[in-house]
Design a protein around this motif. Structure first.
Motif, PDB file in Angstrom:
ATOM      1  N   SER A  29       0.811  -1.229   0.000  1.00  0.00           N
ATOM      2  CA  SER A  29       0.000   0.000   0.000  1.00  0.00           C
ATOM      3  C   SER A  29       0.837   1.269   0.000  1.00  0.00           C
TER       4      SER A  29
ATOM      5  N   ASP B  59       2.804   3.743   9.405  1.00  0.00           N
ATOM      6  CA  ASP B  59       1.358   3.482   9.374  1.00  0.00           C
ATOM      7  C   ASP B  59       0.784   3.534   7.957  1.00  0.00           C
TER       8      ASP B  59
ATOM      9  N   ASP C 207       0.305  -1.159   4.712  1.00  0.00           N
ATOM     10  CA  ASP C 207      -0.849  -2.012   5.021  1.00  0.00           C
ATOM     11  C   ASP C 207      -0.744  -3.282   4.188  1.00  0.00           C
TER      12      ASP C 207
ATOM     13  N   HIS D  23      -2.239  -6.092   4.987  1.00  0.00           N
ATOM     14  CA  HIS D  23      -3.466  -6.887   5.104  1.00  0.00           C
ATOM     15  C   HIS D  23      -4.538  -6.467   4.108  1.00  0.00           C
TER      16      HIS D  23
END
Length: 181
Positions: free
Chosen positions: A78, A128, A131, A133
């Motif tokens: 991501s 952060d 990503d 997942h």
């Protein structure tokens, strides 16, 4: 006599053109993701506990390798193109052969292995943003089930043994980037 379709010998098959990405954080560490093994046809047994790797993936027809690297990075982590800066490109293409165990199962048996063009990127964002997942904004299947930052020179011991020579070449090519920014 029963006629069987000809199955080409592994050595007669081409390599799948791919890219690999070394994503460096500000501390000079590189992203390592642990491959998900569910639904992996035959490769799980070949990994032998060495399931950590850097992002990598195929080059689409007509796609430039650098564009493929940015696309694959986003699809697996991501991390968008705006959060990275190109540090360098490996001087050549690095290839590996699949082990016999997995050769007829991956990529529908069309390739003997992969030939990869590697790119090093500086990660300009924050952790952060990563990503694994719901990669690619949730539009792609997760390929990793965990991730961490690692020293670049440690990656060859974490990767599956049949890819280790490629990772050793990547370490040699990108060692200058493995320092804090």
């Amino acid at each position: 006599m029963v006629s069987r379709p000809h199955t080409p010998a592994l050595a007669d098959l081409p390599y799948r053109p791919c890219v690999g990405i070394a994503l460096f954080n500000r501390d000079g560490l590189v992203f390592a993701g642990r491959r998900r093994l569910d639904g992996d046809p035959g490769l799980g047994g070949a990994l032998g506990g060495h399931a950590w790797q850097m992002p990598q993936g195929g080059i689409d027809p007509g796609e430039a390798p650098g564009d493929a690297a940015l696309r694959e990075l986003y699809e697996e982590t991501s991390v968008p193109a705006g959060s990275v800066r190109l540090l360098g490109e490996a001087p050549g293409w690095y290839s590996y052969d699949l082990p016999t165990l997995a050769s007829g199962k991956l990529w529908k048996g069309r390739y003997r292995g992969q030939t990869q063009k590697w790119f090093a990127f500086a990660f300009l964002g924050s952790d952060d943003e990563i990503d694994i997942h719901h990669p690619g904004g949730g539009s792609h299947k997760a390929e990793f089930d965990d991730w961490r930052w690692e020293p670049l020179d440690r990656l060859p011991e974490l990767i599956v043994p049949f890819k280790r020579p490629v990772y050793e070449q990547v370490v040699a090519a990108f060692a200058p980037y493995a320092r804090p920014a």
